[in-house]
Design an enzyme around this catalytic site. Structure first.
Site, short mmCIF file in Angstrom:
data_model
loop_
_atom_site.label_atom_id
_atom_site.label_comp_id
_atom_site.label_asym_id
_atom_site.label_seq_id
_atom_site.Cartn_x
_atom_site.Cartn_y
_atom_site.Cartn_z
N SER A 47 0.81 -1.22 0.00
CA SER A 47 0.00 0.00 0.00
C SER A 47 0.84 1.27 0.00
CB SER A 47 -0.93 0.01 1.22
OG SER A 47 -0.19 -0.11 2.42
N ASP A 192 -1.95 7.03 10.24
CA ASP A 192 -2.38 5.93 11.10
C ASP A 192 -1.18 5.21 11.71
OD1 ASP A 192 -1.37 4.72 8.86
OD2 ASP A 192 -3.11 3.43 8.49
N HIS A 195 0.79 4.22 7.37
CA HIS A 195 0.74 4.78 6.03
C HIS A 195 1.13 6.25 6.06
CE1 HIS A 195 -2.05 1.29 5.82
NE2 HIS A 195 -1.42 1.12 4.67
#
Length: 231
Positions: A47, A192, A195
């Site tokens: 991600s 978070d 990320h």
């Protein structure tokens, strides 16, 4: 350690536990996207790669390099290996492949994750011998010190040592200092605590972009011999 003994270096598709087939759909889209593109740089990973594509700095720094983004959230090294073995490198001849994966290898030791990253580098070298590989170091994670943060640090040390002197692979520690003096990570850098925010992506991407330009210039005979970044 062989691939059979190391789950992090055994090519494995993601198990479709949610039942919507999104991971395989993304893989097929990446294979299709590569058929009519001529990228100088290909990014592949989890991600942290995928979300980079949504930031303005991607358009500023990497779009001019005709970069492709093959990031999928949640991927570990074994998933990237499967994708690379199943078509994502078949129709392109990039000059550089950027690899950023490993923080999602939960349950794997630092040594196993390192083995998975080394297997990715070897596979890219075999499938794309003209390309250089840039491995981005794993970032610290979690607001406070924790075992995963320490494991990522160990992976970085092992990968740096494994790639030292490699003629076609380079390790870049892209962490600009996300951990503060009190051991915490700010939500301004990692929203978070895993990320990156747009603010967090900026120094990472600029350091990477600088290295990519140096590598591209060197391959074109326009640059001085590359010196590996200092530890």
């Amino acid at each position: 350690m062989s691939g059979e003994e190391n789950p992090a270096s055994k090519p494995t598709p993601v198990q479709d536990v949610q039942g919507d087939g999104r991971w395989m759909s993304l893989h097929h889209r990446f294979v299709a996207d590569s058929k009519d593109k001529e990228p100088e740089v290909v990014f592949i990973g989890d991600s942290l790669v995928q979300l980079m594509h949504q930031c303005e700095i991607w358009r500023e720094l990497f779009s001019p390099l005709h970069a492709l983004n093959f990031g999928i959230g949640g991927d570990g090294t074994q998933h990237v290996l499967w994708r690379l073995e199943n078509g994502e490198l078949e129709h392109i001849r990039p000059k550089i492949v950027v690899v950023w994966v490993g923080t999602n290898n939960h349950g794997h030791t630092a040594e196993q994750v390192t083995g998975g990253i080394k297997a990715i580098v070897q596979l890219v070298n075999e499938r794309q011998p003209q390309a250089r590989v840039v491995v981005l170091g794993l970032l610290p994670r979690g607001q406070h010190p924790n075992p995963l943060r320490e494991k990522n640090r160990q992976v970085n040390e092992l990968v740096r040592a494994a790639l030292a002197g490699h003629p076609r692979a380079h390790f870049l520690d892209a962490d600009p200092g996300f951990v503060h003096s009190d051991g915490t990570i700010s939500h301004h850098d990692m929203y978070d605590y895993l990320h990156l925010s747009r603010l967090g992506y900026t120094p990472v991407c600029r350091a990477l972009h600088s290295l990519l330009l140096r590598l591209l210039a060197q391959d074109q005979g326009q640059g001085a011999p590359l010196l590996e970044p200092a530890p």
